[in-house]
Design a protein around this motif. Structure first.
Motif, PDB file in Angstrom:
ATOM      1  N   ILE A  50     -20.997  33.917  20.129  1.00 50.09           N
ATOM      2  CA  ILE A  50     -21.502  35.266  19.914  1.00 50.09           C
ATOM      3  C   ILE A  50     -22.503  35.543  21.019  1.00 50.09           C
ATOM      4  O   ILE A  50     -23.515  34.840  21.132  1.00 50.09           O
ATOM      5  N   ASN A  51     -22.212  36.527  21.827  1.00 48.08           N
ATOM      6  CA  ASN A  51     -23.066  36.889  22.955  1.00 48.08           C
ATOM      7  C   ASN A  51     -23.789  38.189  22.615  1.00 48.08           C
ATOM      8  O   ASN A  51     -23.166  39.245  22.537  1.00 48.08           O
ATOM      9  N   LEU A  52     -25.096  38.097  22.381  1.00 47.67           N
ATOM     10  CA  LEU A  52     -25.909  39.278  22.081  1.00 47.67           C
ATOM     11  C   LEU A  52     -26.541  39.793  23.365  1.00 47.67           C
ATOM     12  O   LEU A  52     -27.069  39.005  24.155  1.00 47.67           O
ATOM     13  N   THR A  53     -26.515  41.095  23.536  1.00 44.94           N
ATOM     14  CA  THR A  53     -27.189  41.737  24.665  1.00 44.94           C
ATOM     15  C   THR A  53     -28.093  42.823  24.100  1.00 44.94           C
ATOM     16  O   THR A  53     -27.626  43.707  23.370  1.00 44.94           O
ATOM     17  N   TYR A  54     -29.372  42.734  24.417  1.00 48.19           N
ATOM     18  CA  TYR A  54     -30.328  43.720  23.919  1.00 48.19           C
ATOM     19  C   TYR A  54     -30.031  45.094  24.500  1.00 48.19           C
ATOM     20  O   TYR A  54     -29.680  45.229  25.676  1.00 48.19           O
ATOM     21  N   LYS A  55     -30.196  46.114  23.650  1.00 43.95           N
ATOM     22  CA  LYS A  55     -29.965  47.497  24.058  1.00 43.95           C
ATOM     23  C   LYS A  55     -31.264  48.293  24.148  1.00 43.95           C
ATOM     24  O   LYS A  55     -31.236  49.487  24.390  1.00 43.95           O
ATOM     25  N   THR A  56     -32.388  47.613  23.975  1.00 42.07           N
ATOM     26  CA  THR A  56     -33.686  48.277  23.959  1.00 42.07           C
ATOM     27  C   THR A  56     -34.738  47.348  24.567  1.00 42.07           C
ATOM     28  O   THR A  56     -34.449  46.203  24.895  1.00 42.07           O
ATOM     29  N   GLU A  57     -35.957  47.854  24.681  1.00 46.32           N
ATOM     30  CA  GLU A  57     -37.030  47.066  25.291  1.00 46.32           C
ATOM     31  C   GLU A  57     -37.467  45.928  24.374  1.00 46.32           C
ATOM     32  O   GLU A  57     -37.284  45.972  23.160  1.00 46.32           O
ATOM     33  N   LEU A  58     -38.045  44.884  24.983  1.00 49.09           N
ATOM     34  CA  LEU A  58     -38.436  43.686  24.243  1.00 49.09           C
ATOM     35  C   LEU A  58     -39.481  43.967  23.165  1.00 49.09           C
ATOM     36  O   LEU A  58     -39.505  43.278  22.144  1.00 49.09           O
ATOM     37  N   GLU A  59     -40.322  44.959  23.356  1.00 46.53           N
ATOM     38  CA  GLU A  59     -41.329  45.282  22.343  1.00 46.53           C
ATOM     39  C   GLU A  59     -40.656  45.638  21.022  1.00 46.53           C
ATOM     40  O   GLU A  59     -41.103  45.227  19.948  1.00 46.53           O
ATOM     41  N   LYS A  60     -39.559  46.384  21.090  1.00 41.86           N
ATOM     42  CA  LYS A  60     -38.807  46.755  19.885  1.00 41.86           C
ATOM     43  C   LYS A  60     -38.101  45.526  19.307  1.00 41.86           C
ATOM     44  O   LYS A  60     -38.078  45.329  18.093  1.00 41.86           O
ATOM     45  N   ILE A  61     -37.515  44.698  20.174  1.00 38.78           N
ATOM     46  CA  ILE A  61     -36.858  43.458  19.732  1.00 38.78           C
ATOM     47  C   ILE A  61     -37.859  42.590  18.974  1.00 38.78           C
ATOM     48  O   ILE A  61     -37.565  42.079  17.892  1.00 38.78           O
ATOM     49  N   ASP A  62     -39.048  42.438  19.525  1.00 38.31           N
ATOM     50  CA  ASP A  62     -40.061  41.571  18.921  1.00 38.31           C
ATOM     51  C   ASP A  62     -40.494  42.058  17.543  1.00 38.31           C
ATOM     52  O   ASP A  62     -40.911  41.263  16.704  1.00 38.31           O
ATOM     53  N   GLN A  63     -40.389  43.357  17.285  1.00 33.42           N
ATOM     54  CA  GLN A  63     -40.745  43.896  15.964  1.00 33.42           C
ATOM     55  C   GLN A  63     -39.814  43.360  14.879  1.00 33.42           C
ATOM     56  O   GLN A  63     -40.205  43.288  13.710  1.00 33.42           O
ATOM     57  N   PHE A  64     -38.598  43.013  15.235  1.00 36.48           N
ATOM     58  CA  PHE A  64     -37.611  42.537  14.272  1.00 36.48           C
ATOM     59  C   PHE A  64     -37.257  41.059  14.457  1.00 36.48           C
ATOM     60  O   PHE A  64     -36.344  40.562  13.799  1.00 36.48           O
ATOM     61  N   LEU A  65     -37.986  40.363  15.325  1.00 39.40           N
ATOM     62  CA  LEU A  65     -37.659  38.979  15.640  1.00 39.40           C
ATOM     63  C   LEU A  65     -37.774  38.058  14.426  1.00 39.40           C
ATOM     64  O   LEU A  65     -36.893  37.228  14.187  1.00 39.40           O
ATOM     65  N   ASN A  66     -38.820  38.203  13.628  1.00 33.22           N
ATOM     66  CA  ASN A  66     -38.976  37.336  12.451  1.00 33.22           C
ATOM     67  C   ASN A  66     -37.835  37.541  11.461  1.00 33.22           C
ATOM     68  O   ASN A  66     -37.324  36.580  10.890  1.00 33.22           O
ATOM     69  N   GLU A  67     -37.417  38.795  11.262  1.00 33.39           N
ATOM     70  CA  GLU A  67     -36.288  39.074  10.374  1.00 33.39           C
ATOM     71  C   GLU A  67     -34.996  38.464  10.929  1.00 33.39           C
ATOM     72  O   GLU A  67     -34.170  37.942  10.175  1.00 33.39           O
ATOM     73  N   HIS A  68     -34.821  38.551  12.254  1.00 30.57           N
ATOM     74  CA  HIS A  68     -33.649  37.963  12.897  1.00 30.57           C
ATOM     75  C   HIS A  68     -33.653  36.444  12.702  1.00 30.57           C
ATOM     76  O   HIS A  68     -32.610  35.851  12.384  1.00 30.57           O
ATOM     77  N   ILE A  69     -34.804  35.810  12.839  1.00 30.01           N
ATOM     78  CA  ILE A  69     -34.918  34.361  12.646  1.00 30.01           C
ATOM     79  C   ILE A  69     -34.596  33.993  11.201  1.00 30.01           C
ATOM     80  O   ILE A  69     -33.925  32.990  10.949  1.00 30.01           O
ATOM     81  N   GLU A  70     -35.040  34.800  10.240  1.00 30.10           N
ATOM     82  CA  GLU A  70     -34.705  34.555   8.836  1.00 30.10           C
ATOM     83  C   GLU A  70     -33.192  34.643   8.629  1.00 30.10           C
ATOM     84  O   GLU A  70     -32.610  33.825   7.899  1.00 30.10           O
ATOM     85  N   PHE A  71     -32.552  35.626   9.263  1.00 26.98           N
ATOM     86  CA  PHE A  71     -31.098  35.761   9.210  1.00 26.98           C
ATOM     87  C   PHE A  71     -30.443  34.496   9.773  1.00 26.98           C
ATOM     88  O   PHE A  71     -29.526  33.936   9.155  1.00 26.98           O
ATOM     89  N   LEU A  72     -30.904  34.037  10.939  1.00 25.06           N
ATOM     90  CA  LEU A  72     -30.354  32.824  11.544  1.00 25.06           C
ATOM     91  C   LEU A  72     -30.531  31.627  10.623  1.00 25.06           C
ATOM     92  O   LEU A  72     -29.590  30.850  10.412  1.00 25.06           O
ATOM     93  N   ASN A  73     -31.729  31.467  10.060  1.00 22.74           N
ATOM     94  CA  ASN A  73     -32.005  30.337   9.170  1.00 22.74           C
ATOM     95  C   ASN A  73     -31.047  30.323   7.988  1.00 22.74           C
ATOM     96  O   ASN A  73     -30.549  29.261   7.597  1.00 22.74           O
ATOM     97  N   GLU A  74     -30.775  31.485   7.425  1.00 24.44           N
ATOM     98  CA  GLU A  74     -29.847  31.577   6.295  1.00 24.44           C
ATOM     99  C   GLU A  74     -28.441  31.159   6.714  1.00 24.44           C
ATOM    100  O   GLU A  74     -27.753  30.422   5.988  1.00 24.44           O
ATOM    101  N   GLN A  75     -28.001  31.586   7.893  1.00 28.90           N
ATOM    102  CA  GLN A  75     -26.659  31.240   8.366  1.00 28.90           C
ATOM    103  C   GLN A  75     -26.548  29.746   8.683  1.00 28.90           C
ATOM    104  O   GLN A  75     -25.500  29.140   8.444  1.00 28.90           O
ATOM    105  N   TYR A  76     -27.620  29.157   9.196  1.00 29.48           N
ATOM    106  CA  TYR A  76     -27.630  27.696   9.407  1.00 29.48           C
ATOM    107  C   TYR A  76     -27.532  26.972   8.063  1.00 29.48           C
ATOM    108  O   TYR A  76     -26.785  26.005   7.915  1.00 29.48           O
ATOM    109  N   LYS A  77     -28.298  27.445   7.079  1.00 26.51           N
ATOM    110  CA  LYS A  77     -28.295  26.829   5.758  1.00 26.51           C
ATOM    111  C   LYS A  77     -26.899  26.892   5.134  1.00 26.51           C
ATOM    112  O   LYS A  77     -26.454  25.951   4.478  1.00 26.51           O
ATOM    113  N   LEU A  78     -26.174  27.995   5.376  1.00 26.77           N
ATOM    114  CA  LEU A  78     -24.823  28.168   4.845  1.00 26.77           C
ATOM    115  C   LEU A  78     -23.776  27.405   5.661  1.00 26.77           C
ATOM    116  O   LEU A  78     -22.613  27.341   5.277  1.00 26.77           O
ATOM    117  N   GLY A  79     -24.204  26.846   6.808  1.00 19.90           N
ATOM    118  CA  GLY A  79     -23.291  26.086   7.650  1.00 19.90           C
ATOM    119  C   GLY A  79     -22.441  26.935   8.584  1.00 19.90           C
ATOM    120  O   GLY A  79     -21.464  26.453   9.143  1.00 19.90           O
TER     121      GLY A  79
END
Length: 95
Positions: A4-33
């Protein structure tokens, strides 16, 4: 298996606002295997995720839950592949 290749469509300041939520999403997907590896690109223009999901449609449903997708912060390119050779530590990918 998918890359999965993600490419940001906005500035990093906006990305960083949602980074913790994205990490929680990743953690859940790792937990599910569902995810095997992930990380940011250098330079920081997006990220890469390695997924062992077998079905593209199933993976697309999972990606819809990613806050970066929900808030239209990144585009997603899915590349399906079948590993045919690995180092000893990654032999399980060929099963």
């Amino acid at each position: 298996m998918f890359i999965i290749n993600l490419t940001y469509k906005t500035e990093l300041e906006k990305i960083d606002q949602f980074l913790n939520e994205h990490i929680e999403f990743l953690n859940e997907q790792y937990k599910l295997g569902h995810f095997l590896a992930s990380g940011r690109k250098i330079p920081r223009t997006g990220g890469v995720i390695l997924s062992n999901i077998k079905s593209k449609s199933e993976l697309e449903k999972i990606i819809e839950k990613d806050p970066f997708k929900k808030h239209e912060l990144a585009s997603y390119e899915l590349t399906e592949f079948v590993p045919s050779k690995t180092c000893d530590e990654l032999k399980f990918l060929m099963e």
